[in-house]
Every structure is written in C-alpha cells, then in structure tokens.
Write an enzyme that holds these catalytic residues in place. Structure first.
Site, mmCIF file in Angstrom:
data_model
loop_
_atom_site.group_PDB
_atom_site.id
_atom_site.type_symbol
_atom_site.label_atom_id
_atom_site.label_comp_id
_atom_site.label_asym_id
_atom_site.label_seq_id
_atom_site.Cartn_x
_atom_site.Cartn_y
_atom_site.Cartn_z
ATOM 1 N N ASP A 52 36.289 40.412 43.199
ATOM 2 C CA ASP A 52 37.700 40.083 42.897
ATOM 3 C C ASP A 52 37.802 39.283 41.602
ATOM 4 O OD1 ASP A 52 40.367 40.125 44.906
ATOM 5 O OD2 ASP A 52 40.511 38.729 43.209
ATOM 6 N N ASP B 58 41.729 47.421 47.789
ATOM 7 C CA ASP B 58 43.015 46.826 48.151
ATOM 8 C C ASP B 58 43.530 46.069 46.918
ATOM 9 O OD1 ASP B 58 45.105 46.264 49.903
ATOM 10 O OD2 ASP B 58 44.143 44.497 50.765
ATOM 11 N N ASP C 176 36.506 41.133 36.700
ATOM 12 C CA ASP C 176 37.473 42.219 36.616
ATOM 13 C C ASP C 176 36.758 43.522 36.975
ATOM 14 O OD1 ASP C 176 39.238 44.179 35.942
ATOM 15 O OD2 ASP C 176 39.551 43.529 33.874
ATOM 16 N N LYS D 251 44.649 51.457 48.042
ATOM 17 C CA LYS D 251 46.055 51.112 48.280
ATOM 18 C C LYS D 251 46.859 51.360 47.019
ATOM 19 C CE LYS D 251 47.471 46.810 47.991
ATOM 20 N NZ LYS D 251 47.581 45.417 48.440
ATOM 21 N N TRP E 281 39.317 41.820 54.426
ATOM 22 C CA TRP E 281 38.714 43.171 54.563
ATOM 23 C C TRP E 281 37.195 43.038 54.616
ATOM 24 C CZ3 TRP E 281 41.038 48.091 51.893
ATOM 25 C CH2 TRP E 281 42.344 48.287 52.361
ATOM 26 N N PRO F 110 41.658 37.214 49.679
ATOM 27 C CA PRO F 110 40.807 36.083 50.085
ATOM 28 C C PRO F 110 39.607 36.468 50.954
ATOM 29 C CG PRO F 110 42.773 36.136 51.452
ATOM 30 C CD PRO F 110 42.933 37.236 50.434
ATOM 31 N N GLY F 111 39.522 37.703 51.417
ATOM 32 C CA GLY F 111 38.284 38.095 52.089
ATOM 33 C C GLY F 111 38.418 38.737 53.458
HETATM 34 C C1 LIG Z 1 46.168 42.244 48.362
HETATM 35 S S1 LIG Z 1 44.883 41.291 47.654
HETATM 36 C C2 LIG Z 1 43.480 41.831 48.561
HETATM 37 C C3 LIG Z 1 43.420 41.299 49.973
HETATM 38 C C4 LIG Z 1 42.065 41.556 50.605
HETATM 39 N N1 LIG Z 1 41.873 42.981 50.853
HETATM 40 C C5 LIG Z 1 41.916 40.843 51.904
HETATM 41 O O1 LIG Z 1 42.033 41.486 52.948
HETATM 42 O O2 LIG Z 1 41.670 39.636 51.884
HETATM 43 C C6 LIG Z 1 44.672 42.082 46.114
HETATM 44 C C7 LIG Z 1 43.553 41.490 45.276
HETATM 45 O O3 LIG Z 1 43.263 42.383 44.181
HETATM 46 C C8 LIG Z 1 42.695 41.570 43.182
HETATM 47 N N2 LIG Z 1 42.637 42.304 41.901
HETATM 48 C C9 LIG Z 1 43.661 42.798 41.177
HETATM 49 N N3 LIG Z 1 43.213 43.373 40.051
HETATM 50 C C10 LIG Z 1 41.862 43.265 40.067
HETATM 51 C C11 LIG Z 1 40.829 43.644 39.170
HETATM 52 N N4 LIG Z 1 41.088 44.269 38.010
HETATM 53 N N5 LIG Z 1 39.552 43.361 39.502
HETATM 54 C C12 LIG Z 1 39.274 42.713 40.658
HETATM 55 N N6 LIG Z 1 40.212 42.324 41.544
HETATM 56 C C13 LIG Z 1 41.491 42.581 41.262
HETATM 57 C C14 LIG Z 1 43.607 40.357 43.155
HETATM 58 O O4 LIG Z 1 42.976 39.276 42.523
HETATM 59 C C15 LIG Z 1 43.862 40.146 44.645
HETATM 60 O O5 LIG Z 1 43.017 39.155 45.166
#
Ligand SMILES: C[S@@+](CC[C@H](N)C(=O)[O-])C[C@H]1O[C@@H](n2cnc3c(N)ncnc32)[C@H](O)[C@@H]1O
Length: 223
Positions: free
Chosen positions: A91, A133, A108, A173, A66, A63-64
C-alpha cells in the site's frame, strides 16, 4: 474558523452511517481492521478463491483487513494441518503489521521499483491470487474517479498476468463507469471466466463493484 455547511453535513452523515452500520460493529467485535473484510469473505464463500497453501498478493492493503482474511484462509500462520500459504500486502500508506503477512509499506504499486520488490518477495514462485482493493483519493467527479480507479485495475491486471500461475485468479475493485467494458475485455483475453460481483457488504448506494476473473490462461504468445 469556518467550515462549509456541505462538508459538515457530509461528515455528520458519514459518522451516522458508521454508527448504524452492522458490518462496522461486527468488524470491531471480530477484530477485523475494517468492514471491507466482509466483502472478501463473502466473495470467497461464494467463489472459493482462497485456499490453504495459496500465495496471495493484496494490492491496496491498508489498513489490512483483506490481508487478515487471506492469512486466515490460506493458513499462512500454519495454524491448521495442511498446506501453508503466504500473503504479501502492499500500500501507499503505512500499515500496522498483520501477523502472517509480509507488508510492503508506503509503496506505489504502479511503480516499476515496487513491482520489482514484489517479484523479489515472490522469489520465483507464482501467485494463486492477485487482488486489488486499491482506490485513488476521489476528487468527486465520477468520470475522473472512474478513470483513475480503472487505471489502478489495469496496472494490477498487467502485474497479475506476469505473476499468476495457470488457473490463477484476479479480483479487482472499481467504481462503475464507461471504461468497465474495456477492462472486462482485457481480462477476458487472459482469463477463461470474468464476472461482476457485488457482495452484500458493499453498500448498495455505492458505485463500487468487483470484477472476478478465474482460470488464468497464461499470456498470449508475442507476435
Ligand atoms: C479501500 S482501501 C483498501 C482496504 C483494504 N482492502 C482493507 O481491507 O483493509 C484502498 C487502499 O488503496 C491504496 N492505494 C491507492 N492507490 C495505490 C497505489 N498506487 N499503490 C498502492 N496502494 C494504493 C490506498 O492507500 C488505500 O489504503
């Protein structure tokens, strides 16, 4: 309507853990979008990866939190005297705007079009930090989830190798598993230093670890 008792119990455990988690409470008090903010802050406090003036790409930004941390630490709002940086978050999901960051929603990261858009946004500048992440939706089978997250890390690494400036940094990660060594090996080809980090804010019972690569050497010459 029937719920499986296993799922109900897992949901109850999740709610209980959220209520008792000091990082969840602190994130709310300090207006970070989620507790993950503390993982990045801890990594940065220890390894100095975010500096005023830096250009940062945040892959898997929703959600934002980082991006919020990065905005603050690279001074992208120009609140502090000194260099002003910039933050681009990307994202799959829709995100609420983060002041001081440019967000690429519902995209993506692994797609060619998205990476082309990111390059356009960079407008010829090189990044100082690419961080990922990103996490796939876990299917619950360790090996499958591990392979899926490593695939995302590799995609981010490949992109980083094309957009980082010399000496730049890459952070990703993953969930522990047998493909970690292979990923580390790839990282060592283009970075002078690669280390495993596990911030305190990362739950000890989670398989999550971070690989931090510093001092980008540039791409090896094509043979
Ligand atoms: C753990 S969350 C990230 C949290 C974020 N770092 C924060 O601090 O708010 C993981 C995110 O990776 C995104 N994600 C997974 N695969 C993805 C892709 N192929 N392209 C873009 N985002 C992706 C997911 O939609 C999810 O929102």
């Amino acid at each position: 309507m029937f719920f499986s008792s296993g799922k109900k119990m897992a949901d109850q455990q999740w709610i209980k853990r959220q209520i008792n988690d000091p990082y969840v409470k602190k994130a709310r008090e300090e207006s970070w979008r989620c507790r993950s903010a503390f993982k990045l802050m801890e990594i940065d406090d220890k390894h100095s990866i975010l500096k005023p003036g830096h250009i940062v790409i945040d892959c898997g930004a929703a959600p934002g939190s980082w991006s919020q941390v990065a905005v603050h630490r690279v001074n992208s709002l120009g609140k502090d005297p000194g260099p002003t940086g910039s933050v681009i978050g990307i994202d799959l999901q829709h995100m609420m705007p983060v002041e001081g960051a440019t967000m690429l929603h519902q995209s993506d990261f692994t797609s060619h079009e998205t990476q082309k858009s990111l390059l356009t946004m960079l407008d010829g500048s090189k990044a100082d930090l690419v961080m990922s992440d990103m996490a796939p939706n876990p299917v619950g089978v360790k090996t499958v989830d591990h392979t899926a997250i490593v695939k995302l890390c590799k995609s981010a690494l490949k992109f980083a190798a094309n957009v980082l400036q010399l000496n730049g940094t890459f952070l990703c990660k993953l969930w522990e598993g047998n493909e970690r060594n292979d990923l580390e090996k790839l990282m060592r080809i283009v970075f002078k230093q690669v280390r495993v980090v596990k911030p305190l804010a990362s739950r000890s019972d989670s398989a999550e670890i971070f690989l931090l690569a510093k001092h980008f050497k540039g791409l090896p010459p094509k043979r």
